[in-house]
Design an enzyme around this catalytic site. Structure first.
Site, short mmCIF file in Angstrom:
data_model
loop_
_atom_site.label_atom_id
_atom_site.label_comp_id
_atom_site.label_asym_id
_atom_site.label_seq_id
_atom_site.Cartn_x
_atom_site.Cartn_y
_atom_site.Cartn_z
N LYS A 14 3.19 -5.84 -0.85
CA LYS A 14 3.76 -4.63 -0.61
C LYS A 14 4.96 -4.55 0.58
O LYS A 14 4.02 -4.39 1.47
CB LYS A 14 3.50 -3.63 -0.91
CG LYS A 14 3.48 -3.64 -3.05
CD LYS A 14 3.01 -1.72 -2.92
CE LYS A 14 2.54 -1.36 -4.29
NZ LYS A 14 2.16 -0.13 -4.84
N GLU A 21 -9.35 4.99 2.09
CA GLU A 21 -8.71 3.99 1.14
C GLU A 21 -9.99 3.09 1.27
O GLU A 21 -9.97 2.95 0.01
CB GLU A 21 -7.92 3.58 2.24
CG GLU A 21 -6.37 4.08 2.61
CD GLU A 21 -5.74 4.51 0.89
OE1 GLU A 21 -6.14 3.92 0.19
OE2 GLU A 21 -4.68 5.06 1.46
N LYS A 73 -9.52 -5.20 -3.41
CA LYS A 73 -8.27 -4.83 -3.32
C LYS A 73 -7.36 -6.45 -4.36
O LYS A 73 -6.81 -6.34 -5.11
CB LYS A 73 -7.09 -4.90 -2.22
CG LYS A 73 -6.11 -4.35 -2.33
CD LYS A 73 -4.89 -3.49 -1.01
CE LYS A 73 -3.30 -3.82 -2.04
NZ LYS A 73 -2.63 -3.00 -1.17
N GLU A 88 2.30 -4.34 -9.59
CA GLU A 88 2.11 -3.80 -10.76
C GLU A 88 2.50 -2.80 -11.94
O GLU A 88 3.22 -2.01 -12.37
CB GLU A 88 2.36 -1.71 -9.81
CG GLU A 88 1.92 -0.95 -9.38
CD GLU A 88 2.02 0.35 -8.27
OE1 GLU A 88 1.78 -0.11 -7.22
OE2 GLU A 88 1.93 1.62 -9.17
N ARG A 131 -2.79 -2.53 -11.08
CA ARG A 131 -2.43 -2.28 -9.88
C ARG A 131 -2.35 -0.71 -9.23
O ARG A 131 -2.35 -0.50 -8.46
CB ARG A 131 -1.13 -3.31 -9.06
CG ARG A 131 -1.59 -2.88 -7.89
CD ARG A 131 -0.21 -4.33 -7.20
NE ARG A 131 -0.34 -3.85 -5.61
CZ ARG A 131 -0.46 -4.84 -4.48
NH1 ARG A 131 0.66 -5.39 -5.22
NH2 ARG A 131 0.03 -4.53 -3.40
N HIS A 167 -3.80 8.81 -4.70
CA HIS A 167 -2.31 8.94 -4.08
C HIS A 167 -0.96 10.24 -4.62
O HIS A 167 0.07 10.83 -4.05
CB HIS A 167 -1.64 7.73 -4.37
CG HIS A 167 -1.99 6.76 -2.62
ND1 HIS A 167 -3.34 6.31 -3.46
CD2 HIS A 167 -1.66 5.79 -1.94
CE1 HIS A 167 -4.10 5.92 -2.16
NE2 HIS A 167 -2.80 5.51 -1.80
N HIS A 179 0.47 12.95 -2.71
CA HIS A 179 1.61 12.87 -1.69
C HIS A 179 2.62 13.50 -2.06
O HIS A 179 3.45 13.77 -1.03
CB HIS A 179 2.43 11.17 -2.59
CG HIS A 179 3.73 10.98 -2.11
ND1 HIS A 179 4.88 11.06 -3.17
CD2 HIS A 179 4.22 9.90 -1.09
CE1 HIS A 179 6.13 11.07 -2.35
NE2 HIS A 179 5.22 10.41 -1.01
N HIS A 211 -2.38 10.86 6.30
CA HIS A 211 -2.14 9.90 4.64
C HIS A 211 -3.39 9.55 4.17
O HIS A 211 -3.68 10.13 3.16
CB HIS A 211 -1.34 8.71 4.79
CG HIS A 211 -1.04 8.12 3.55
ND1 HIS A 211 -0.69 8.50 2.43
CD2 HIS A 211 -2.03 6.94 3.32
CE1 HIS A 211 -0.73 7.54 1.43
NE2 HIS A 211 -1.25 6.36 1.77
N1 GLY Z 1 -1.29 0.34 -1.23
C1 GLY Z 1 -1.24 0.13 -3.37
C2 GLY Z 1 -0.86 -1.22 -3.50
O1 GLY Z 1 -1.11 -2.26 -2.57
O2 GLY Z 1 -0.62 -1.61 -4.92
#
Ligand code: GLY
Length: 368
Positions: free
Chosen positions: A144, A186, A228, A238, A242, A249, A253, A268
């Site tokens: 991303k 995280e 991950k 996603e 995902r 979040h 957020h 964050h």
């Molecule tokens: N940080 C969430 C993702 O990479 O999908």
């Protein structure tokens, strides 16, 4: 000694994430297997001062021609203005598609340099060298890339997977404690999503990691990257699984926005930790998650020095938070999507969260 984790998916060229100690010195040897051309290192001024000389020496020692390009530290660099400046510099250097970009820094640098790599000449290769815990366990893996606009964070971007990720644990030794805690949130999140034994280790014996123990940090980064990358392999874009990585979040957020996006008030990672605590309590309210798991999850987060209650960070209105959580969009049939849990390590995507009930829950959390 280092550990290599492969990431392969249907839609992209597979790549390796290497996690270990003292890896910056071997960076040149690694990069020279990917290009014989020129290498532009994109970094921020703080990280470039700390690690730029070692990185350039390693690349040049491997016979590569290098340039370094720095941006100001901080989220403000994820802007159209900086993106244009970076791309203009790459054009001035006459970089071509056989050349390569190295993103040396935290999430801001990785996102900006990754997007520049995605766009330059319709896409050139880049290598992620994450220098914060948050970037090592999250943003450097999965492709991303993005910049922000005044209308919101990460609204302009691309999926562009790196050719390699090199996570040198030794660089974490220079991180300020609050930034390390933010990344640790995280790490804890990964255990809460799908690995209860990992979470228990992080909250017990492994907890020394949040205070900078590099052996524990290495193990925490390796397991986080494994979790991950397994999720990204299944769902790069996603469309499903995902989204689990967003545990904490959506709450987090909304809190970040309502508290003015001020890193001095709420980082964050702190927002994610508080968001995870809220997701666990909300799941218990709905009868989905046993209270014992809520207690264990919240005490693991709190023991790491992370906030778990709204009162610890500031004040916000329940209605305003719910509006932020729905992205200020009209809520379809009064429903929104959240990541909820059936227990530690058992997160799932819930697409029919009732907005009115959620606002009521937020009031019990102390929102106005
Ligand atoms: N940080 C969430 C993702 O990479 O999908």
């Amino acid at each position: 000694m280092s550990t290599t984790i492969s990431v392969s998916g249907a839609g992209f060229t597979s790549y390796e994430v290497e996690v270990g100690r003292g890896l910056l010195t071997g960076l040149g040897a690694q990069v020279s297997t990917l290009t014989k051309g020129r290498v532009v290192v994109i970094s921020d001024e703080t990280v470039a001062a700390l690690h730029g000389p070692a990185v350039l020496a390693s690349l040049e020692g491997a016979g590569l021609r290098t340039r370094i390009l720095t941006v100001p530290p901080g989220e403000a660099s994820k802007s159209f203005t900086e993106l244009e400046r970076v791309i203009d510099r790459l054009l001035a250097y006459e970089l071509d598609r056989k050349d390569l970009i190295v993103a040396l820094g935290g999430g801001v640098v990785g996102d900006l340099a990754g997007l520049a790599a995605a766009l330059y000449m319709r896409g050139i290769d880049f290598v992620q060298v994450p220098t914060t815990l948050l970037a090592q366990v999250d943003s450097s893996v999965g492709g991303k890339t993005a910049i922000d606009t005044p209308r919101g964070k990460n609204l302009v971007g691309a999926f562009h997977q790196p050719r390699r990720v090199i996570a040198d644990i030794d660089v974490l030794a220079t991180l300020p404690p609050r930034q390390l805690r933010s990344g640790w949130a995280e790490v804890l999140k990964h255990g809460l999503i799908c690995d209860a034994a990992f979470f228990d280790w992080l909250a017990g014996e492994g907890a020394v990691g949040v205070n900078g123990d590099l052996v524990a940090l290495e193990r925490a980064v390796i397991r986080s990257v494994e979790i991950k990358s397994a999720i990204v392999e299944e769902d790069e874009r996603e469309t499903g699984r995902r989204a689990l990585l967003n545990l904490g979040h959506t709450f987090g957020h909304a809190l970040e926005v309502e508290l003015g996006f001020d890193e001095l008030v709420l980082t964050h990672g702190e927002a994610v930790a508080l968001g995870c605590a809220m997701a666990f309590r909300y799941s218990a309210t709905l009868g989905l998650c046993p209270d014992a798991d809520v207690k264990r999850a919240v005490s693991g987060l709190a023991a790491a020095g992370l906030p778990t209650r709204l009162a610890e960070v500031g004040e916000a209105g329940a209605g305003a938070l719910v509006r932020r959580m729905t992205g200020d969009k009209k809520v379809e049939d009064g429903h929104l999507t959240l990541i909820l849990v059936r227990g530690i390590g058992q997160a799932f995507v819930e697409r029919t969260v009732d907005a009115v009930r959620l606002a009521g829950f937020l009031r019990t959390e102390g929102a106005r």
